[in-house]
Structures are given as structure tokens and as C-alpha cells.
Motif scaffolding. Structure first.
Motif, PDB file in Angstrom:
ATOM      1  N   HIS A 180       0.808  -1.225   0.000  1.00 29.11           N
ATOM      2  CA  HIS A 180       0.000   0.000   0.000  1.00 29.11           C
ATOM      3  C   HIS A 180       0.840   1.273   0.000  1.00 29.11           C
ATOM      4  N   LEU A 181       2.166   1.138  -0.017  1.00 28.95           N
ATOM      5  CA  LEU A 181       3.044   2.293  -0.002  1.00 28.95           C
ATOM      6  C   LEU A 181       3.678   2.492  -1.374  1.00 28.95           C
ATOM      7  N   SER A 182       3.587   3.719  -1.866  1.00 28.41           N
ATOM      8  CA  SER A 182       4.232   4.097  -3.123  1.00 28.41           C
ATOM      9  C   SER A 182       5.322   5.117  -2.812  1.00 28.41           C
ATOM     10  N   VAL A 183       6.538   4.837  -3.258  1.00 24.27           N
ATOM     11  CA  VAL A 183       7.671   5.724  -3.017  1.00 24.27           C
ATOM     12  C   VAL A 183       8.250   6.145  -4.361  1.00 24.27           C
ATOM     13  N   SER A 184       8.456   7.448  -4.532  1.00 23.07           N
ATOM     14  CA  SER A 184       9.030   7.987  -5.765  1.00 23.07           C
ATOM     15  C   SER A 184      10.265   8.807  -5.435  1.00 23.07           C
ATOM     16  N   CYS A 185      11.214   8.839  -6.366  1.00 22.54           N
ATOM     17  CA  CYS A 185      12.465   9.559  -6.148  1.00 22.54           C
ATOM     18  C   CYS A 185      12.770  10.491  -7.313  1.00 22.54           C
ATOM     19  N   GLY A 186      13.483  11.553  -7.014  1.00 19.63           N
ATOM     20  CA  GLY A 186      14.009  12.453  -8.023  1.00 19.63           C
ATOM     21  C   GLY A 186      15.398  12.902  -7.612  1.00 19.63           C
ATOM     22  N   SER A 187      16.266  13.168  -8.584  1.00 17.81           N
ATOM     23  CA  SER A 187      17.614  13.648  -8.275  1.00 17.81           C
ATOM     24  C   SER A 187      18.175  14.401  -9.472  1.00 17.81           C
ATOM     25  N   TYR A 188      18.714  15.578  -9.191  1.00 19.82           N
ATOM     26  CA  TYR A 188      19.326  16.358 -10.274  1.00 19.82           C
ATOM     27  C   TYR A 188      20.229  17.418  -9.669  1.00 19.82           C
ATOM     28  N   GLY A 189      21.273  17.784 -10.410  1.00 18.35           N
ATOM     29  CA  GLY A 189      22.232  18.779  -9.947  1.00 18.35           C
ATOM     30  C   GLY A 189      21.999  20.144 -10.565  1.00 18.35           C
ATOM     31  N   ALA A 290      16.521  21.815  -9.501  1.00 16.76           N
ATOM     32  CA  ALA A 290      15.522  21.475  -8.488  1.00 16.76           C
ATOM     33  C   ALA A 290      14.177  21.192  -9.141  1.00 16.76           C
ATOM     34  N   HIS A 291      13.803  22.007 -10.121  1.00 16.17           N
ATOM     35  CA  HIS A 291      12.547  21.761 -10.850  1.00 16.17           C
ATOM     36  C   HIS A 291      12.599  20.405 -11.556  1.00 16.17           C
ATOM     37  N   THR A 292      13.746  20.065 -12.141  1.00 19.42           N
ATOM     38  CA  THR A 292      13.868  18.792 -12.850  1.00 19.42           C
ATOM     39  C   THR A 292      13.682  17.620 -11.899  1.00 19.42           C
ATOM     40  N   ALA A 293      14.297  17.682 -10.715  1.00 20.03           N
ATOM     41  CA  ALA A 293      14.134  16.604  -9.734  1.00 20.03           C
ATOM     42  C   ALA A 293      12.670  16.451  -9.340  1.00 20.03           C
ATOM     43  N   CYS A 294      11.967  17.556  -9.162  1.00 22.20           N
ATOM     44  CA  CYS A 294      10.549  17.505  -8.805  1.00 22.20           C
ATOM     45  C   CYS A 294       9.714  16.908  -9.932  1.00 22.20           C
ATOM     46  N   LEU A 366      20.233  17.828  -5.537  1.00 19.99           N
ATOM     47  CA  LEU A 366      19.003  17.801  -4.746  1.00 19.99           C
ATOM     48  C   LEU A 366      18.309  16.479  -5.005  1.00 19.99           C
ATOM     49  N   THR A 367      18.036  15.719  -3.932  1.00 18.93           N
ATOM     50  CA  THR A 367      17.299  14.467  -4.070  1.00 18.93           C
ATOM     51  C   THR A 367      15.986  14.566  -3.308  1.00 18.93           C
ATOM     52  N   ILE A 368      14.971  13.948  -3.851  1.00 26.22           N
ATOM     53  CA  ILE A 368      13.625  13.986  -3.284  1.00 26.22           C
ATOM     54  C   ILE A 368      13.104  12.562  -3.175  1.00 26.22           C
ATOM     55  N   THR A 369      12.553  12.221  -2.035  1.00 27.99           N
ATOM     56  CA  THR A 369      11.877  10.937  -1.848  1.00 27.99           C
ATOM     57  C   THR A 369      10.488  11.229  -1.314  1.00 27.99           C
TER      58      THR A 369
END
Length: 380
Positions: A180-189, A290-294, A366-369
Motif C-alpha cells: 500500500h506504499l508508493s515511493v518515488s524519487c528524483g535527483s538532479y544537480g 531542483a525543478h527537474t528533480a521535482c 538535490l534528491t527527493i523521496t
């Protein structure tokens, strides 16, 4: 999934969490601090005696989409249909980083694992070897993210915090389990390379000695100009882009100098015969990154996240200075302003390449989880 966020107020008598800690159950406590959190952790042990805690020292804390300093920030998480497991593993010298990653993965590995969140000490763990050990044991599983504890621009001492106390040579990893958990990631410099590419002709582990058979420190000092007097801190402004024929390029930051051996120290291995190229920052490009990671996160999951963890490099903060809030504004603009957000500025970021590829240790990124839980009832 229930999320509450708090800041430690040490100026009142007695010191306390603002707002007050929630009543009822909690499954996980995430804590990031740039001051000593011993008193704050003591209150958490009394209020949540059976709830695991995982956190680290930081070069600035991210709390509700703003950056703050000299603080302790806490996120309390309670899941409806997700199990978690937290393990803490010692690292017996920097050369043990790879095996420590394997040991952590072995303890967490289960069939219904959805994600692993990893925090590690910043100056005594080889981050690239830690990630390599995790990847080796878990492959093809690549849903791993996290960060490396930091100490501002001092590079003196980093700490890992758990319910058992603080540690200087450890890894803390959290496994998340259930359908039931969905995890998404983003990362960009967003950094720009400049100057010639040079072959790495002498390196050992995380130590870089020569580029094109020339002392790497001499070249570095030449290109940095007046910034050379401020090494290693000024190295955060000029990372290296490391690339090989069969590997995605990785950005690596200088974390120390061995003046006696005339070499640069990094938080990751520097492979011989790969290529290195200096990089420099353009603030607009960092914000675009940062926009790209999002956007990477948005492409993976259109649902509004319940919680987001942001780990960004201290080097980005050094360069962006008073504009640093703009990378958090990029998150609000792309994913939503009402999402609970926590995180910290680090000495290294752990995330899949471009959010979906092989997991790597990054710098200047910048990494986003994001975590989104669908309850069993919702699926009916």
C-alpha cells in the motif's frame, strides 16, 4: 499515513517541542539537527518509548519547505498499512563500508520491500562503497535513497542519531514493507562543467593524487585561484564530474585535503582511468535542477504525496546562499505547497540516477523521496 512536524525550542523552561508531540501511536521518528539533540531525544524516548528513531547531524535543516539553522527538527510518522524495520550497523573503518552495506541489506531484505532509506556518518564512511554494497546484495532492487550526515563547512565531526544514542561510525537504514506504499524519487544537480577533461592517472580509494600525471591538488589550486586558500571548504564550489565509458557521470565534492601526501579526499571512490572535469555553479541552473528533480517525482506518481524527504548538498547551499529557499519553492510549485516536507543539507546524497536508474552516491545534488500510502479500505 499521518505526519506531524516539530521544532525543538530550547529557549523556554523547560525546553519542549513546538507544537506539542501528538498522542497515540507512531511508527517512525526522523530527526535532523545542527545542534546537540540529546535533551530533545530524551523527551522522545519518554513520549514514544517503543518508536524507532533515525536521524543525523546536518548543515542546515529543512522544515515545512523552509531552511533553518542551529535547530532540531522532527517528523513523526504513523502508517496505516505499512510495516517498517530499522537497523543500525557499525562501520569498522572506512574500508568496511562495502561490507557494511551488504550487512544492512541482508537484515532488511524481504519480498514485499518497497524502499530503503539510509543515513550514514559523513567523514568515516565511504558513501560510494556503502551504496555499492547495498546494490550488490539487493540487485535488481534499486529503490534506495537517503543521505550522508554533515557538519556545515567545518568537516570535523558528524553524528548519527538513534533511540540508543549518537554514533560516529555507523549506518542507520529503514526498510518499508507492504503493497500500500508508493515511493518515488528524483535527483538532479544543475552544475556546469568547465576546463578540459583529464584522465585520472593516480587514485586510491577516495584519494585523488594525479590527473594526466599532474598533481591533482596543484591543478585544483590553480583553477580555484583566491578560493584555494579556503580549501577544503571552498571545494564545495568546484566539484568534479567523474565519468567513464560505461557509467553515468557522477558529481563528487572535495571533503578534505591531505597536505602531506598532496591529495584530495572525497566521500566516494575515485576510479583510475576515468575522466574528471571541474564544475562550477550557475544559480539559475541549480534552481532549474531542483525543478527537474521535482518533475521526475511527478512523472512517477501523479498522486499527492503524504510526505516528502529532501536531501540537498551543502555545496548547493554555499553557492546559493540567501537564494537557497528557491529550490524549496521549486518543490512547492511542482508538487504542492501543502505537502509535509523535511530534510537536511548533507555531505552526500543517495538516490537512483534521475529518480529511476541505478542507485548512486551523488554530490551537489538535490534528491527527493516522496511517500504516498493507499489504505486497504481505499483499494476496496
Amino acid at each position: 499515513m499521518q505526519v506531524s512536524q516539530h521544532i525543538w525550542d530550547a529557549d523556554v523552561v523547560p525546553p519542549q517541542w513546538i507544537p506539542s508531540l501528538p498522542a497515540g501511536q507512531a511508527d517512525l521518528l526522523l530527526l535532523f539537527a545542527s545542534v546537540d539533540p540529546a535533551a530533545a531525544i530524551s523527551t522522545l524516548q519518554q513520549h514514544f518509548p517503543d518508536t524507532p528513531l533515525c536521524g543525523c547531524s546536518a548543515s542546515g535543516e529543512i522544515h515545512q519547505q523552509r531552511v533553518i539553522d542551529n535547530s532540531i527538527v522532527l517528523t513523526v510518522l504513523h502508517f496505516a498499512d505499512t510495516r517498517i524495520r530499522v537497523v543500525t550497523e557499525p562501520v569498522n573503518g572506512i574500508d568496511d563500508s562495502y561490507q557494511a552495506g551488504i550487512r544492512v541489506a541482508q537484515q532488511l531484505q524481504q519480498k514485499d520491500m518497497q524502499h530503503i532509506l539510509v543515513l550514514a556518518n559523513g567523514l568515516c564512511v565511504n558513501g560510494s562503497q556503502l551504496v555499492a554494497g547495498l546494490n550488490q546484495q539487493l540487485a535488481p532492487f534499486n529503490r534506495i535513497s537517503g543521505g550522508i550526515a554533515a557538519d556545515g563547512e567545518r568537516f570535523k565531526q558528524t553524528w548519527l542519531y538513534t533511540s540508543e544514542g549518537r554514533f560516529s561510525h555507523h549506518i542507520c537504514a529503514i526498510g518499508f514493507y507492504g503493497q500500500h506504499l508508493s515511493v518515488s524519487c528524483g535527483s538532479y544537480g544543475g552544475w556546469d562543467p568547465f576546463g578540459p577533461k583529464r584522465r585520472i592517472t593516480r587514485a586510491r580509494g577516495n584519494r585523488l593524487y594525479e590527473l594526466d600525471d599532474i598533481c591533482a591538488l596543484d591543478l585544483y589550486e590553480k583553477y580555484l585561484g583566491h578560493y584555494a586558500d579556503q580549501l577544503p571548504a571552498s571545494g564545495l564550489r568546484f566539484p568534479l564530474l567523474i565519468s567513464g565509458e560505461d557509467n553515468d557521470p557522477v558529481v563528487c565534492s572535495v571533503l578534505g585535503i591531505d597536505w602531506q601526501e598532496r591529495c584530495l579526499l572525497f566521500g566516494a571512490d575515485i576510479p583510475e582511468q576515468h575522466y574528471a572535469q571541474l564544475m562550477r555553479a550557475n544559480v539559475d541552473r541549480l534552481i532549474d535542477g531542483a525543478h527537474t528533480a521535482c518533475q521526475q517525482v511527478r512523472q512517477q506518481n501523479q498522486a499527492t504525496p503524504d510526505f516528502a524527504l529532501l536531501v540537498s548538498c551543502v555545496g548547493r547551499r554555499v553557492v546559493m546562499q540567501q537564494l537557497i529557499d528557491e529550490e524549496l519553492e521549486a518543490f512547492s510549485e511542482t508538487l504542492g505547497a501543502d505537502i509535509p516536507v523535511a530534510g537536511f543539507y548533507s555531505y552526500g546524497e543517495i538516490a537512483p540516477n534521475r529518480g529511476v536508474g541505478k542507485c548512486n552516491l551523488h554530490n551537489q545534488t538535490l534528491t527527493i523521496t516522496t511517500f504516498t500510502e493507499r489504505t486497504a479500505c481505499t483499494d476496496c
